[in-house]
Design an enzyme around this catalytic site. Structure first.
Site, short mmCIF file in Angstrom:
data_model
loop_
_atom_site.label_atom_id
_atom_site.label_comp_id
_atom_site.label_asym_id
_atom_site.label_seq_id
_atom_site.Cartn_x
_atom_site.Cartn_y
_atom_site.Cartn_z
N MET A 122 19.00 -25.89 0.00
CA MET A 122 19.80 -25.57 1.18
C MET A 122 19.06 -24.54 2.03
O MET A 122 19.68 -23.85 2.85
CB MET A 122 21.18 -25.05 0.76
CG MET A 122 21.98 -26.12 0.02
SD MET A 122 23.76 -25.97 0.22
CE MET A 122 24.03 -24.37 -0.47
N GLY A 123 17.76 -24.44 1.84
CA GLY A 123 16.95 -23.54 2.67
C GLY A 123 17.05 -22.09 2.23
O GLY A 123 17.44 -21.80 1.10
N LEU A 158 14.56 -20.22 1.62
CA LEU A 158 13.75 -20.41 0.41
C LEU A 158 13.23 -19.09 -0.14
O LEU A 158 12.89 -18.18 0.61
CB LEU A 158 12.57 -21.34 0.72
CG LEU A 158 12.95 -22.72 1.25
CD1 LEU A 158 11.70 -23.55 1.53
CD2 LEU A 158 13.87 -23.47 0.30
N GLY A 167 12.29 -18.67 -6.33
CA GLY A 167 12.92 -19.64 -7.24
C GLY A 167 12.64 -21.07 -6.77
O GLY A 167 12.32 -21.96 -7.57
N HIS A 168 12.77 -21.29 -5.46
CA HIS A 168 12.47 -22.63 -4.91
C HIS A 168 10.99 -22.95 -5.08
O HIS A 168 10.61 -24.09 -5.37
CB HIS A 168 12.83 -22.70 -3.42
CG HIS A 168 14.27 -22.51 -3.13
ND1 HIS A 168 14.77 -21.37 -2.54
CD2 HIS A 168 15.35 -23.31 -3.36
CE1 HIS A 168 16.08 -21.49 -2.39
NE2 HIS A 168 16.46 -22.64 -2.88
N ASP A 197 21.69 -22.27 -11.67
CA ASP A 197 22.95 -22.99 -11.42
C ASP A 197 23.18 -23.95 -12.59
O ASP A 197 23.06 -25.17 -12.45
CB ASP A 197 22.86 -23.73 -10.08
CG ASP A 197 22.71 -22.77 -8.92
OD1 ASP A 197 23.60 -21.93 -8.74
OD2 ASP A 197 21.69 -22.83 -8.22
N VAL A 222 14.10 -17.77 -11.96
CA VAL A 222 13.10 -16.75 -11.57
C VAL A 222 13.87 -15.46 -11.28
O VAL A 222 14.88 -15.48 -10.57
CB VAL A 222 12.30 -17.21 -10.34
CG1 VAL A 222 11.30 -16.13 -9.92
CG2 VAL A 222 11.58 -18.52 -10.62
N SER A 239 19.44 -17.28 -2.64
CA SER A 239 19.42 -17.12 -1.18
C SER A 239 20.45 -16.08 -0.74
O SER A 239 20.27 -15.38 0.24
CB SER A 239 19.71 -18.46 -0.51
OG SER A 239 18.77 -19.41 -0.95
N ARG A 240 21.54 -15.98 -1.51
CA ARG A 240 22.61 -15.04 -1.15
C ARG A 240 22.19 -13.58 -1.33
O ARG A 240 22.83 -12.69 -0.79
CB ARG A 240 23.85 -15.29 -2.01
CG ARG A 240 24.53 -16.60 -1.69
CD ARG A 240 25.64 -16.85 -2.69
NE ARG A 240 26.11 -18.22 -2.61
CZ ARG A 240 27.11 -18.64 -1.83
NH1 ARG A 240 27.75 -17.78 -1.09
NH2 ARG A 240 27.48 -19.90 -1.81
O1 PAF Z 1 21.41 -25.83 -5.46
C1 PAF Z 1 21.46 -26.08 -4.23
O2 PAF Z 1 20.74 -25.50 -3.42
C2 PAF Z 1 22.43 -27.14 -3.71
O3 PAF Z 1 23.61 -27.13 -4.45
C3 PAF Z 1 21.81 -28.55 -3.67
C4 PAF Z 1 21.46 -29.04 -5.06
C5 PAF Z 1 20.57 -28.55 -2.79
C6 PAF Z 1 22.83 -29.52 -3.08
O4 PAF Z 1 23.21 -29.15 -1.79
#
Ligand code: PAF
Length: 252
Positions: free
Chosen positions: A27-28, A30, A33-34, A147, A173, A183-184
């Site tokens: 969900m951007g 970034l 972790g991403h 998550d 991470v 992101s939050r």
């Molecule tokens: O983990 C996330 O960032 C979101 O829940 C996902 C898997 C991209 C779905 O919108």
């Protein structure tokens, strides 16, 4: 890096891509972790597809959707720098051509923990993940262990619908103070960040879920849940108005 905004652009960019294809949905906003997800995908796959889509159906609270951090230009540069071959940045209308009349509904695990306080959240996650997997058609898709409930549900959905994709879990991470990257975290002020450090420490060090809850509350942290399930100790709290989740191995 190819940038696809529409389904047609995604399909033409995806055509002829060398396999195996790895997919990192995001969900951007970034963070490292991403990057760990992308790096793992790069190691294991010939081609890597990423997506940036702030999925409205997984936000049960419109204020939370509005407050969700967005930084699209930086996200694209980050994806390109990390070696993503194609990035998909659709609009809600492209992903939900029939609005939200067609959706995935799970009736048990979506109702506990994260789901108990966020009705519809996981149905929104599953509904978008299924669409993205159908559109991208990857061999492997990468999710963070932070998550954990999401990961569990996506794994089960893939089994339930016989999806031809391998779900790969990547370890959480953490920063130098043990805070799980999210992101939050961008919305945490300095004082709330101190609370986030305590949250991570207490979750890890407490002898049980009950002990963790008591210690968190003693530190003035607003606890939504602390529970052990799936061999993990999972928790959600609020610090400085920011909702944080984390999980560690149970009984550590
Ligand atoms: O983990 C996330 O960032 C979101 O829940 C996902 C898997 C991209 C779905 O919108």
């Amino acid at each position: 890096m190819i940038r696809a905004e529409t389904v047609a652009e995604l399909r033409s960019g995806r055509e002829g891509m060398a396999g195996p294809v790895g997919f990192v949905p995001t969900m951007g906003a970034l963070h490292a972790g991403h990057l760990a997800l992308i790096e793992r995908a790069r190691e294991e796959c010939e081609t890597v597809v990423g997506s940036v889509f702030v999925n409205p159906t997984q936000f049960n609270d419109p204020a939370d959707l509005r407050a969700y951090p967005r930084d699209p230009d930086t996200d694209l540069t980050t994806m390109e720098g990390a070696g993503v071959d194609l990035v998909f940045t659709p609009t809600p209308a492209a992903i939900y051509p029939h609005l939200y009349r067609y959706r995935v509904i799970e009736t048990e695990l979506t109702r506990v923990l994260e789901g108990a306080g966020r009705p519809g959240h996981f149905d929104g996650v599953l509904s978008v993940v299924l669409r993205l997997l159908n559109l991208v058609g990857p061999d492997r898709v990468y999710f963070g262990e932070k998550d954990w409930q999401q990961l569990t549900l996506v794994r089960e959905m893939a089994e339930a619908f016989f999806l031809p994709v391998e779900i790969v879990a990547v370890a959480t991470v953490r920063d130098e103070n043990g805070v799980a990257l999210s992101s939050r975290n961008r919305n945490l002020g300095a004082r709330a960040y101190g609370g986030a450090v305590e949250f991570a420490r207490i979750l890890r060090e407490a002898g049980s879920a009950e002990e963790a809850r008591a210690a968190l509350e003693a530190h003035g942290i607003d606890v939504e849940y602390v529970e052990e399930r799936w061999g993990r100790r999972l928790a959600a709290v609020r610090v400085g108005g920011v909702r944080l989740i984390d999980n560690v191995p149970a009984g550590t």
